[in-house]
Design an enzyme around this catalytic site. Structure first.
Site, PDB file in Angstrom:
ATOM      1  N   GLU B 216       0.805  -1.229   0.000  1.00 58.30           N
ATOM      2  CA  GLU B 216       0.000   0.000   0.000  1.00 58.30           C
ATOM      3  C   GLU B 216       0.834   1.275   0.000  1.00 58.30           C
ATOM      4  O   GLU B 216       0.566   2.214  -0.741  1.00 58.30           O
ATOM      5  CB  GLU B 216      -0.952   0.036   1.205  1.00 58.30           C
ATOM      6  N   HIS B 285     -10.311  -4.213  10.829  1.00 58.20           N
ATOM      7  CA  HIS B 285     -10.938  -4.151   9.508  1.00 58.20           C
ATOM      8  C   HIS B 285     -12.257  -3.380   9.530  1.00 58.20           C
ATOM      9  O   HIS B 285     -13.060  -3.510   8.614  1.00 58.20           O
ATOM     10  CB  HIS B 285     -11.198  -5.563   8.962  1.00 58.20           C
TER      11      HIS B 285
END
Lengths: 353, 482
Positions: B216, B285
């Site tokens: 990322e 998450h």
């Protein structure tokens, strides 16, 4: 062109020129260096001298309180960016970290604009809103000027991605230091650049200290040319104090990248004479070490000697160059001292388009 | 002993799926690991493997059956030595497909009160948001504050999921501008981790639909660098939780460069992906980052609720020359909404939409928060409270005018979001109302938010951590002194 076209070296090649990064660049490097013709030496001399004098003036103006914040000088490392720029073509991009004044000047950005940015004035290249670490020029293909150590490596890989996407034949040069070379995103970028065969040249300016931490205290692998090995990226160590060696290596690396073979790593073994920034007391190294580097390896002195001895220029001719450069720098300093600060209305401009 | 083979769940948010194909037939011997059948959701196709050894005695749900609820018996397996016909007859009556009207909550979710939240993957009429015309339909009347203000009268509407709307928005913009490309993890070959980029690789090829490594920080920087040169990357994060690895490039490289360069160089990049809680995926998450990105000058932050806004705003975002944070929601991906059938439908960034008019109280929300707001408004209506519901759609720049005009009318305001309370979007709205409409307030603003805890995993605790319709109703009554 006196530069011998040599096959692109594999990682860690150049056994004859493999100085230990804790020592001064190998003395025999000079004898192995490709030769410059007179014009190349003159051009390199001019460019390097401009950076040297500009940075000396910056240091002086910082001392006078005209430049604020952080100010990282490039003195000692001039041969790296000047040699590399000589190996580029129009449209090749440059991106670097915060020690960026030299790169901007080498890219042809106006010294007045750079200096006025250092003093935070409206005529600065970023209208006074960027400062020493943040200047950009689309026209000169200079993409900053980034203050987060290592960020320019992913960004520079993005510039290469864009070249690849557009198939425009250009190469991006991403400069970063031995300190940044330990950031994780460097390896994320190496991986993508190798995976997609991006036209990227990574120039690691190993000036032996990441702020105050010497390479051997921070790096398990001190041969930075090997840092791309696990991605199959070729690399070589280069005497970064010899502009001819830089140029030759730059040509090899850029040719490699431009011809679709993917990224290339150049470890430039160089040295910064000044502290990390203006506020650095430099207690991590001896005065002798600095003095020896200046006396024996100074990149500008090397060219100056050649101009006198090989090209038979007179002291007067060199003095003329010196005074022309000083004039440019003085004009920049004068402008940067008297140019007004940005209009207060500039506070709210350039946030969004 | 006969064993029921149950419809499996493919993901934390799946509640039903299609039994696409049986690969074994009745009478076949099976052993553990044999593939019995293929099942499909709108996100993925998966194989059902046998766990036990035996003979496939009876198939209860035939090939091609849609809307099979998770945990429904789909076949019966006869054990070793067991008579097949006995096993088959011991099976319960063949399970009917999940009824069209109530496919969403599994029994567990209903028990736990999760029925407040729409289900992911459901795309039936019952889940269509309130106050939306049934699709397809024609827009006929518009008031000045109408929910459909961007849509010309007479426009035909088609029903579409948020997922499809996002995909279409990207595809349309990629057709329009060669500089637009998509990069991210699993966006190409896999067709998108949440199937949002489905079909893009096939249409645009690997040059413009770029699978990245799991990296990322690196690929966000690559996207920003490419944007510096004038390309228009759409950088997909598999979820915004993972964008934490990349936040340096989002903030320091993308948001600040235009300013630091004195206007010379910007980053026309869209960072998009699901944000906030899905279902039962735990603290790492489930984070809602709306307030984080909303804090940063140099960014625009968009968080659509409906498919129509998702499409129109994503198209606008891709064309916008600034760095955009486009916050989607996994639960909403499978929801269907009417979307105008127009060749080039865009929604302006920075404009809230009055989703429902009312005179008694203003409810301001965005993204999935709108589901609580709209359901609460319906319940409140039964008690004679007319709530005006504003969908922010864009978090930054925030459409203060629309909020303030509404509060001047109603004198009361409740904000609804799934994010944390401190320094949240609700806190910002409350501050703006104080600054611009203090004298019009008849009650303090109340925030309904996610609770001030990391998201728990246990179903009951997760339910407690999220806002619900009851809390919104209660908050509205409090500000109305009812």
């Amino acid at each position: 062109m006196a530069v011998a076209a040599r096959k692109a070296g594999r990682a860690g090649s150049g056994a004859a020129n493999k100085p230990n990064s804790n020592k001064a660049p190998a003395k025999n490097a000079a004898s192995n260096s490709p030769q410059f013709d007179k014009d190349q030496d003159l051009s390199a001399y001019n460019e390097m001298l401009l950076i040297r004098r500009f940075e000396e003036k910056s240091g002086q103006m910082y001392g006078m309180g005209l430049i604020g914040g952080f100010c990282h000088l490039y003195i000692g490392q001039e041969a790296v960016v000047v040699g590399m720029q000589m190996a580029t073509i129009e449209g090749d991009q440059v991106i670097t970290g915060y020690r960026d004044h030299g790169h901007m000047l080498a890219c042809g950005m106006d010294p007045k604009g750079v200096m006025a940015e250092l003093t935070g004035r409206r005529g600065g290249l970023s209208k006074g809103k960027g400062g020493s670490m943040h200047m950009f020029s689309k026209e000169k293909h200079f993409y900053g000027g980034h203050g987060i150590v290592g960020a320019q490596v992913s960004l520079g890989t993005g510039l290469a991605f864009a070249n690849h996407y557009r198939e425009n034949g250009n190469v991006s040069l991403t400069y970063f230091g031995d300190g940044a070379a330990n950031q994780g995103q460097v390896y994320e970028s190496f991986n993508m650049a190798a995976l997609w065969k991006l036209p990227a040249v990574y120039v690691i300016e190993n000036n032996r200290y990441a702020m105050g931490t010497s390479v051997s205290r921070a790096s398990a692998q001190t041969d930075f040319s090997k840092r791309g090995l696990s991605f199959g990226i070729p690399g070589e160590q280069v005497d970064g104090m010899d502009v001819r060696a830089v140029y030759a290596a730059g040509q090899r690396a850029i040719e490699h990248a431009r011809t679709g073979k993917g990224p290339y790593i150049l470890e430039m073994q160089t040295y910064r004479y000044r502290g990390h920034s203006m506020s650095d007391p430099a207690k991590y190294r001896t005065k002798d070490e600095v003095a020896r580097m200046r006396e024996e390896f100074d990149p500008i002195e090397q060219v100056r000697r050649r101009l006198l001895e090989s090209w038979k220029l007179s002291e007067d001719e060199l003095k003329a160059i010196d005074s022309r450069v000083r004039e440019i720098v003085n004009e920049a300093a004068e402008f940067a001292t008297h140019d007004p600060e940005p209009d207060p209305s500039e506070l709210y401009t350039d946030i969004l388009l | 002993m006969a064993i029921d083979i149950l419809m499996p769940a493919l993901s934390p948010t799946m509640e039903q799926g299609k039994l696409a194909k049986w690969l074994k037939k009745e009478g076949d011997k099976v052993k553990p690991g044999d593939v019995l059948a293929e099942i499909e959701t709108d996100k993925a196709t998966m194989e059902v493997e046998a766990i036990d050894e035996g003979v496939l005695a009876k198939i209860l749900v035939s090939d091609g059956t849609d809307n099979v609820a998770v945990n429904t018996p789909i076949a019966v397996l006869a054990g070793e030595g067991e008579d097949m016909s006995t096993a088959a007859s011991s099976a319960k009556a063949p399970a009917a497909p999940a009824p069209e009207a109530q496919p969403a909550p599994t029994p567990d979710m209903e028990r736990e009160g999760m029925a407040d939240r729409p289900s992911a993957g459901a795309r039936t009429d019952s889940d269509r948001p309130f106050a939306e015309p049934a699709a397809p339909s024609i827009i006929q009347t518009r008031s000045s504050h109408d929910a459909m203000a961007e849509i010309p009268e007479g426009t035909e509407m088609v029903s579409m999921t948020v997922r499809e709307a996002l995909r279409d928005a990207m595809a349309e913009e990629m057709r329009r501008d060669e500089n637009v490309f998509v990069m991210g993890e699993e966006v190409a070959e896999y067709q998108g981790a949440y199937k949002v980029t489905q079909g893009l690789l096939q249409e645009f090829g690997a040059r413009r639909v770029v699978d990245t490594p799991i990296t990322e920080h690196g690929f966000a920087g690559v996207g920003v660098g490419a944007a510096f040169t004038g390309l228009r990357p759409i950088v997909e994060f598999m979820t915004f939780n993972f964008a934490m690895q990349a936040i340096d490039h989002i903030i320091n490289s993308a948001a600040k460069t235009l300013y630091m360069s004195g206007g010379q160089l910007g980053a026309p990049v869209v960072f998009r992906g699901p944000n906030g809680a899905a279902a039962r995926v735990g603290a790492q998450h489930s984070h809602d980052y709306s307030a984080w990105y909303s804090n940063v000058p140099g960014l625009k932050v968009i968080a659509p609720y409906s498919a129509s806004d998702a499409k129109g705003l994503l198209k606008s975002a891709i064309r916008d020359p600034n760095p955009i944070i486009f916050l989607e929601n996994e639960i909403l991906y499978g929801q269907s909404f009417p979307v105008p059938k127009l060749d080039d439908f865009t929604v302006p960034i920075g404009k809230a939409r009055i989703h429902r008019e009312g005179k008694d109280v203003t409810i301001v929300s965005f993204s999935i928060g709108m589901t609580y707001a709209l359901k609460a408004a319906q319940e409140l209506e039964k008690e004679g409270i007319q709530a005006e519901v504003i969908d922010l759609r864009t978090i930054r720049p925030m459409d203060t005018d629309t909020i303030v005009a509404s509060v001047m009318k109603t004198g009361r305001c409740v904000t609804v979001e799934e994010g944390f309370p401190q320094s949240g979007i609700g806190a910002e709205i409350a501050a703006r109302i104080m600054e611009h409409a203090f004298d019009y307030l008849d009650a303090p603003v109340i925030r309904v938010t996610g609770k001030d805890v990391p998201m728990p995993y246990a179903a009951n605790l997760e339910k407690l951590a999220l806002p619900n319709v009851g809390e919104v109703v209660q908050a509205v009554k409090a500000v109305c002194y009812r």
